[in-house]
Scaffold this motif. Structure first.
Motif, PDB file in Angstrom:
ATOM      1  N   ASN A   6      -5.531  -9.369  12.662  1.00 31.63           N
ATOM      2  CA  ASN A   6      -6.669  -9.704  12.887  1.00 31.63           C
ATOM      3  C   ASN A   6      -7.880  -8.749  13.192  1.00 31.63           C
ATOM      4  N   GLY A   7      -7.580  -7.990  14.179  1.00 33.99           N
ATOM      5  CA  GLY A   7      -8.483  -6.684  14.519  1.00 33.99           C
ATOM      6  C   GLY A   7      -8.689  -5.886  13.171  1.00 33.99           C
ATOM      7  N   LEU A   8      -7.843  -5.598  12.300  1.00 34.65           N
ATOM      8  CA  LEU A   8      -8.100  -4.819  11.108  1.00 34.65           C
ATOM      9  C   LEU A   8      -9.108  -5.854  10.065  1.00 34.65           C
ATOM     10  N   ILE A   9      -8.712  -6.947  10.200  1.00 39.83           N
ATOM     11  CA  ILE A   9      -9.627  -7.767   9.154  1.00 39.83           C
ATOM     12  C   ILE A   9     -10.984  -7.976   9.661  1.00 39.83           C
ATOM     13  N   GLY A  10     -11.335  -8.227  10.976  1.00 33.41           N
ATOM     14  CA  GLY A  10     -12.452  -8.496  11.472  1.00 33.41           C
ATOM     15  C   GLY A  10     -12.592  -9.948  11.481  1.00 33.41           C
ATOM     16  N   VAL A  11     -14.018 -10.138  11.956  1.00 34.74           N
ATOM     17  CA  VAL A  11     -14.606 -11.608  12.202  1.00 34.74           C
ATOM     18  C   VAL A  11     -15.091 -12.178  11.056  1.00 34.74           C
ATOM     19  N   GLU A  12     -15.776 -11.181  10.485  1.00 35.99           N
ATOM     20  CA  GLU A  12     -16.540 -11.758   9.024  1.00 35.99           C
ATOM     21  C   GLU A  12     -15.668 -12.367   7.982  1.00 35.99           C
ATOM     22  N   PRO A  13     -16.261 -13.436   7.613  1.00 33.51           N
ATOM     23  CA  PRO A  13     -15.224 -14.096   6.654  1.00 33.51           C
ATOM     24  C   PRO A  13     -15.547 -13.549   5.195  1.00 33.51           C
ATOM     25  N   LYS A  14     -14.456 -12.584   4.905  1.00 34.45           N
ATOM     26  CA  LYS A  14     -14.552 -11.773   3.600  1.00 34.45           C
ATOM     27  C   LYS A  14     -13.265 -11.778   2.783  1.00 34.45           C
ATOM     28  N   LYS A  15     -13.372 -11.968   1.651  1.00 35.86           N
ATOM     29  CA  LYS A  15     -12.055 -11.929   0.923  1.00 35.86           C
ATOM     30  C   LYS A  15     -11.370 -10.512   0.962  1.00 35.86           C
ATOM     31  N   LEU A  16     -10.079 -10.471   1.001  1.00 42.35           N
ATOM     32  CA  LEU A  16      -9.131  -9.558   1.373  1.00 42.35           C
ATOM     33  C   LEU A  16      -8.581  -9.032   0.040  1.00 42.35           C
ATOM     34  N   ILE A  17      -8.872  -7.759   0.133  1.00 38.71           N
ATOM     35  CA  ILE A  17      -8.078  -6.992  -1.377  1.00 38.71           C
ATOM     36  C   ILE A  17      -7.124  -5.946  -0.855  1.00 38.71           C
ATOM     37  N   GLY A  18      -5.990  -5.965  -1.384  1.00 34.68           N
ATOM     38  CA  GLY A  18      -5.171  -4.866  -1.207  1.00 34.68           C
ATOM     39  C   GLY A  18      -5.260  -3.993  -2.480  1.00 34.68           C
ATOM     40  N   ILE A  19      -5.138  -2.677  -2.357  1.00 34.19           N
ATOM     41  CA  ILE A  19      -5.257  -1.695  -3.357  1.00 34.19           C
ATOM     42  C   ILE A  19      -3.986  -0.586  -2.966  1.00 34.19           C
ATOM     43  N   ALA A  20      -3.164  -0.575  -3.963  1.00 32.92           N
ATOM     44  CA  ALA A  20      -1.895   0.402  -3.949  1.00 32.92           C
ATOM     45  C   ALA A  20      -2.054   1.350  -4.920  1.00 32.92           C
ATOM     46  N   PRO A  21      -2.740   2.450  -4.875  1.00 26.61           N
ATOM     47  CA  PRO A  21      -2.862   3.283  -5.975  1.00 26.61           C
ATOM     48  C   PRO A  21      -1.865   4.367  -6.499  1.00 26.61           C
ATOM     49  N   PHE A  22      -0.687   4.310  -5.788  1.00 24.77           N
ATOM     50  CA  PHE A  22       0.413   5.301  -6.083  1.00 24.77           C
ATOM     51  C   PHE A  22       1.356   4.648  -6.855  1.00 24.77           C
ATOM     52  N   ALA A  23       2.130   5.265  -7.597  1.00 22.27           N
ATOM     53  CA  ALA A  23       3.402   4.976  -8.370  1.00 22.27           C
ATOM     54  C   ALA A  23       4.390   6.293  -8.424  1.00 22.27           C
ATOM     55  N   ALA A  24       5.624   5.915  -8.932  1.00 28.06           N
ATOM     56  CA  ALA A  24       6.676   6.768  -8.800  1.00 28.06           C
ATOM     57  C   ALA A  24       6.121   8.069  -9.844  1.00 28.06           C
ATOM     58  N   TYR A  25       5.480   7.833 -10.779  1.00 24.84           N
ATOM     59  CA  TYR A  25       5.223   8.936 -11.897  1.00 24.84           C
ATOM     60  C   TYR A  25       3.556   9.003 -11.909  1.00 24.84           C
ATOM     61  N   ASP A  26       3.351  10.155 -12.011  1.00 26.25           N
ATOM     62  CA  ASP A  26       1.670  10.514 -12.400  1.00 26.25           C
ATOM     63  C   ASP A  26       1.266   9.682 -13.662  1.00 26.25           C
ATOM     64  N   SER A  27       2.079   9.463 -14.423  1.00 25.81           N
ATOM     65  CA  SER A  27       1.638   8.807 -15.832  1.00 25.81           C
ATOM     66  C   SER A  27       1.348   7.299 -15.527  1.00 25.81           C
ATOM     67  N   LYS A  28       1.838   6.731 -14.106  1.00 22.28           N
ATOM     68  CA  LYS A  28       1.502   5.391 -14.048  1.00 22.28           C
ATOM     69  C   LYS A  28       0.386   5.337 -12.797  1.00 22.28           C
ATOM     70  N   MET A  29      -0.284   6.419 -12.381  1.00 24.15           N
ATOM     71  CA  MET A  29      -0.945   6.346 -11.453  1.00 24.15           C
ATOM     72  C   MET A  29      -2.512   6.322 -11.877  1.00 24.15           C
ATOM     73  N   TYR A  30      -3.413   5.716 -11.433  1.00 20.44           N
ATOM     74  CA  TYR A  30      -4.791   5.670 -11.807  1.00 20.44           C
ATOM     75  C   TYR A  30      -5.547   6.885 -11.080  1.00 20.44           C
ATOM     76  N   PRO A  31      -6.065   7.657 -11.743  1.00 21.52           N
ATOM     77  CA  PRO A  31      -6.647   8.899 -10.980  1.00 21.52           C
ATOM     78  C   PRO A  31      -7.489   8.526  -9.861  1.00 21.52           C
ATOM     79  N   LEU A  32      -7.379   9.232  -8.626  1.00 24.34           N
ATOM     80  CA  LEU A  32      -7.888   8.929  -7.245  1.00 24.34           C
ATOM     81  C   LEU A  32      -9.425   8.976  -7.509  1.00 24.34           C
ATOM     82  N   ASN A  33      -9.887  10.122  -8.184  1.00 17.31           N
ATOM     83  CA  ASN A  33     -11.450   9.990  -8.286  1.00 17.31           C
ATOM     84  C   ASN A  33     -12.099   8.680  -8.914  1.00 17.31           C
TER      85      ASN A  33
END
Length: 344
Positions: free
Chosen positions: A169-196
């Motif tokens: 709850n501390g990480l989420i905060g008190v403001e009512p906002k939609k929560l999005i998770g982003i997992a940018p990594f994969a086992a191979y670079d060919s499956k990974m979206y460039p970080l820039n």
């Protein structure tokens, strides 16, 4: 042979593949509430199965106690649980040893057909006239059907969101906002979206001030990269290395959306019924690894006019050199618009 009453389900690795079993086993438990289920897998994956009723978990220490002939010990432990049938959802040497031993003891067994020939043909087609293969989830379901327990994957009922502890709850905060998770990594670079480019996605999401965004990953190198991604933005939090795996699962179950590569985190979110947007590089949804219950419009693909040979491999480990950056053809604008559309 009498109809089984207690199924041993074997799937030892990897994380995404084990996560893909969860909704299928959940439907099995819902459809046949009198059938007992014992899942044998690595201890790390035990929290995946916490919410499924009538399910035991048998820990497999395949690099220690259950190494080599220790697999027979594991099979005997399963017998002590009272299993009378085996669903091998892995079909590798380790699972075959356990299955064969229990079959010799008179247990009914069924093993997944991975469709290796069809998958090889999909790659050999070099992008021409390709079509959807059977999904991994359906392949899992077929194993239970072969044991006498047919299930309909349309009957999935997403589990309730896990209760949030004060730390989360501390990480989420008190403001009512939609929560999005982003997992940018994969086992191979060919499956990974460039970080820039992922930073551009974050910039557009952050400036809306309507979302709380959490970055997921693991390992020292990834944690450092995620910290750098997090720094410029007010509404972005890197949770890698800051919370336990069980806490991570709790947070994922409370997300409104997950943005993932063709990797395990998408499957973790899908097992809780969370909408998942998946980015595909040199792999392709047709191979059967789309996160559970996620529609085709949630799958964002590299430009196949520029990279016509896609899919170049099933797992992303083989591709022509010039295909390494195929994912760059998915624009940040496309990703952001898809997220906006789904969170309207």
């Amino acid at each position: 042979m009498a109809k089984p009453t207690h199924i041993l389900v074997i799937r030892l690795s990897a994380m995404g593949d084990v996560a893909m079993t969860v909704p299928v086993i959940g439907i099995l438990a819902q459809t046949y509430p009198d059938v007992k289920i014992t899942v044998v897998s690595r201890p790390f994956f035990k929290p995946f199965f916490k919410d499924i009723p009538n399910l035991n978990f048998l820990e497999a220490d395949v690099y220690g106690e259950h190494k080599r002939l220790g697999l027979l010990k594991l099979a005997k432990e399963a017998q002590e649980f009272g299993v009378d049938s085996v669903a091998d959802l892995h079909n590798v040497i380790r699972s075959k040893i356990i299955t064969k031993y229990l079959k010799l003891k008179g247990l009914k067994t069924a093993t997944i057909k991975k469709g290796r020939a069809e998958k090889k043909a999909l790659i050999s087609a070099k992008g021409k006239n390709i079509s959807q293969l059977k999904t991994t989830h359906q392949r899992y379901a077929d194993v239970f059907g072969n044991l006498g327990f047919p299930i309909d994957l349309k009957n999935f009922c997403a589990p309730d969101r896990k209760p949030l502890i004060p730390k989360l709850n501390g990480l989420i905060g008190v403001e009512p906002k939609k929560l999005i998770g982003i997992a940018p990594f994969a086992a191979y670079d060919s499956k990974m979206y460039p970080l820039n480019l992922m930073a551009e996605v974050l910039r557009e999401l952050d400036k809306k001030d309507m979302y709380r965004i959490f970055l997921f990953g693991g390992g020292k190198r990834e944690v450092k990269q995620l910290q750098q991604l997090e720094n410029p933005f007010t509404n972005v939090t890197n949770v890698a290395g800051k919370i336990t795996f069980e806490e991570e699962l709790t947070l994922i179950s409370n997300l409104d959306l997950m943005l993932s590569m063709d990797s395990g985190n998408g499957h973790l979110a899908a097992m809780y019924g969370v909408p998942v947007v998946t980015l595909w590089g040199v792999t392709h949804p047709y191979a059967g690894f789309v996160p559970f219950n996620q529609p085709a419009q949630n799958q964002l693909l590299a430009n196949r006019e520029k990279f016509p040979l896609i899919p170049t491999s099933i797992y992303g480990n083989k591709f022509p050199k010039e295909y390494k950056n195929a994912m760059q053809t998915i624009s940040p604008k496309t990703i952001v618009e898809k997220i906006f559309d789904l969170l309207k």
